[in-house]
Design an enzyme around this catalytic site. Structure first.
Site, mmCIF file in Angstrom:
data_model
loop_
_atom_site.group_PDB
_atom_site.id
_atom_site.type_symbol
_atom_site.label_atom_id
_atom_site.label_comp_id
_atom_site.label_asym_id
_atom_site.label_seq_id
_atom_site.Cartn_x
_atom_site.Cartn_y
_atom_site.Cartn_z
ATOM 1 N N ARG A 51 0.831 -1.357 0.177
ATOM 2 C CA ARG A 51 -0.170 -0.009 0.065
ATOM 3 C C ARG A 51 1.044 1.375 -0.027
ATOM 4 N NH1 ARG A 51 -2.296 2.376 4.216
ATOM 5 N NH2 ARG A 51 -2.548 0.453 5.494
ATOM 6 N N TYR A 104 -15.105 14.794 -17.020
ATOM 7 C CA TYR A 104 -15.477 13.660 -17.158
ATOM 8 C C TYR A 104 -16.380 13.334 -16.025
ATOM 9 C CZ TYR A 104 -14.985 8.752 -16.012
ATOM 10 O OH TYR A 104 -15.427 7.090 -15.729
ATOM 11 N N ASP A 176 -6.317 17.238 -16.257
ATOM 12 C CA ASP A 176 -6.592 15.816 -16.467
ATOM 13 C C ASP A 176 -5.970 15.597 -18.027
ATOM 14 O OD1 ASP A 176 -7.800 13.389 -17.583
ATOM 15 O OD2 ASP A 176 -9.559 13.537 -16.462
ATOM 16 N N LYS A 201 -6.976 4.156 -19.716
ATOM 17 C CA LYS A 201 -7.367 4.504 -21.050
ATOM 18 C C LYS A 201 -5.779 4.202 -21.947
ATOM 19 C CE LYS A 201 -11.164 5.527 -19.385
ATOM 20 N NZ LYS A 201 -11.466 6.618 -18.825
HETATM 21 C C1 LIG Z 1 -12.059 7.384 -17.687
HETATM 22 C C2 LIG Z 1 -11.626 8.771 -17.229
HETATM 23 C C3 LIG Z 1 -11.403 9.167 -15.799
HETATM 24 C C4 LIG Z 1 -11.597 8.185 -14.681
HETATM 25 O O1 LIG Z 1 -10.720 7.126 -14.930
HETATM 26 P P1 LIG Z 1 -11.213 5.662 -14.181
HETATM 27 O O2 LIG Z 1 -9.799 4.735 -14.482
HETATM 28 O O3 LIG Z 1 -12.174 5.089 -14.999
HETATM 29 O O4 LIG Z 1 -11.164 5.879 -12.688
HETATM 30 C C5 LIG Z 1 -11.051 10.504 -15.621
HETATM 31 N N1 LIG Z 1 -10.891 11.220 -16.722
HETATM 32 C C6 LIG Z 1 -11.107 10.966 -18.105
HETATM 33 C C7 LIG Z 1 -10.921 12.096 -18.891
HETATM 34 C C8 LIG Z 1 -11.577 9.691 -18.280
HETATM 35 O O5 LIG Z 1 -11.719 9.409 -19.714
#
Ligand SMILES: *Cc1c(COP(=O)(O)O)cnc(C)c1O
Length: 387
Positions: A51, A104, A176, A201
């Protein structure tokens, strides 16, 4: 970028194995009682208790920090965990956030429904209007949260303007960077304090690992690590190992995603059944010049509004053979979703209308297939679609 993706983990690999082992362990032995006591209070020990950190985390973090141009990185159990940790690790009751109207959906829910319960409020502004960010700043503003290009309409936030706004104020700027990836956009180089990713992603890239990441200064990342530690936002060693494998081809993959998406966007833009294409790489995108000024490529993500509204969108989605109907994005295969249905729980019909997510909109994550096959698939599906 490809060289960094291939080599940046080298120093963190303590073995002679070219593909490092998976440290599938929750705990590590110490040489002596003194050593144990030392590790237990150290900042970010990679070999104490998973952790706290793990060598597989360390290798991914070294690679991501190198690619984004940051001092340090932290991997988390999901992208949402990274977003949650960067907010909670930096903010306290009474603090204020300036963020975008479009984010998001999970980030929007956190900003609107949860943070206010703990006395942290957010003002959401139109991201295409830098003046709106300026106007929303209050004495208690501690964080500006942006996402560019944004999901799903691909609007762009002017990162240099955000940096300028926060300068000389005690405000942390967070971007982000999931859609762009460091291959296409490096916000830290423009002066943004921290980048977060849904590594689920493009970074993972194979639709097989759920993960998140944060990159920034050593001090900021350590502060967020302390919160992530008590939040339990730990990534599994195996999933970290998968991310490292993804990073080795990120540069190559993203170049191909960029290329395929531009080809599909250009094809769809001239199609009579398409009302509008949202892709920052097209000169018709209202912020194309801004996109060019802060991005090196325009990602594999695009959205398309069909002329025939919901029935046309539904029919297109059902008529595709190659593109798959599935949530998520940034992986090897082309995926398509209908945002208005997918976010019907998070966004009211009025919110969807006001953010431009209408019934005829589809979002496409353009994959790594041969561009000609992707174009053929959309061509046949649009022919088959009811108008
Ligand atoms: C998918 C996504 C998230 C969240 O990510 P997870 O891995 O599903 O928790 C945040 N920001 C963007 C732009 C995303 O496409």
């Amino acid at each position: 970028m490809q060289t960094r993706g291939v080599h940046a983990a080298r120093a963190a690999n303590q073995t002679s194995a070219i593909s490092p082992p998976i440290y599938q362990t929750t705990t590590f032995s110490a040489g002596s009682a003194e050593e144990f006591a030392e590790i237990a209070v150290a900042a970010r020990p990679p070999e104490f208790y998973t952790r706290y950190g793990n060598p597989n985390h360390e290798m991914v973090e070294a690679t991501l920090a190198s690619m984004e141009g940051g001092e340090a990185a932290l991997v988390t159990s999901s992208g949402m965990a990274a977003i949650f940790a960067v907010m909670l690790g930096n903010l306290r009751q009474g603090d204020h956030i300036v963020a975008q109207r479009n984010h998001y959906a999970g980030a929007t829910t956190l900003l609107k429904d949860y943070l206010p319960r703990w006395g942290i409020t957010a003002t959401l502004v139109d991201q295409t209007d830098s003046e709106a960010f300026a106007a929303a700043i209050r004495p208690e503003t501690r964080l500006i949260y942006v996402e560019t290009p944004v999901n799903p309409l691909m609007q762009i936030t002017d990162l240099r303007a955000i940096v300028e706004l926060a300068r000389h104020q005690n405000i942390i700027t967070v971007c982000d960077n999931t859609f762009a990836t460091p291959v296409n956009q490096r916000p830290l180089e423009l002066g943004i304090d921290a980048v977060i990713h849904s590594a689920t992603k493009y970074i993972g890239g194979h639709h097989d690992a759920t993960a998140g990441a944060l990159v920034g200064s050593r001090e900021l990342v350590e502060r967020v690590w302390r919160f992530a530690l008590v939040a339990g936002a730990t990534l599994s060693p195996f999933d970290a190992w998968l991310l490292l494998r993804g990073l080795r081809t990120l540069g190559l993959r993203v170049e191909r995603h960029n290329h395929n998406a531009l080809a599909l966007a250009s094809f769809l833009e001239t199609h009579p059944r398409v009302a509008r294409v949202y892709y920052p790489g097209l000169p018709s995108h209202p912020q194309h010049h801004l996109a060019r000024s802060q991005m090196e490529g325009f990602t594999g993500m695009l959205s398309v509004e069909l002329a025939g509204g919901y029935s046309a969108a539904e029919s297109l989605i059902s008529s595709l053979h190659l593109a798959t109907r599935a949530a998520s994005l940034g992986g090897f295969e082309t995926l398509i979703v209908h945002p208005a249905s997918m976010w019907s729980l998070q966004l009211s019909p009025e919110q969807r209308q006001s953010t431009g997510i209408n019934e005829g909109l589809v979002r496409i994550s353009v994959g790594l297939e041969d561009a000609a096959d992707i174009l053929d698939d959309f061509d046949q599906a649009l022919r088959a679609a009811r108008s």
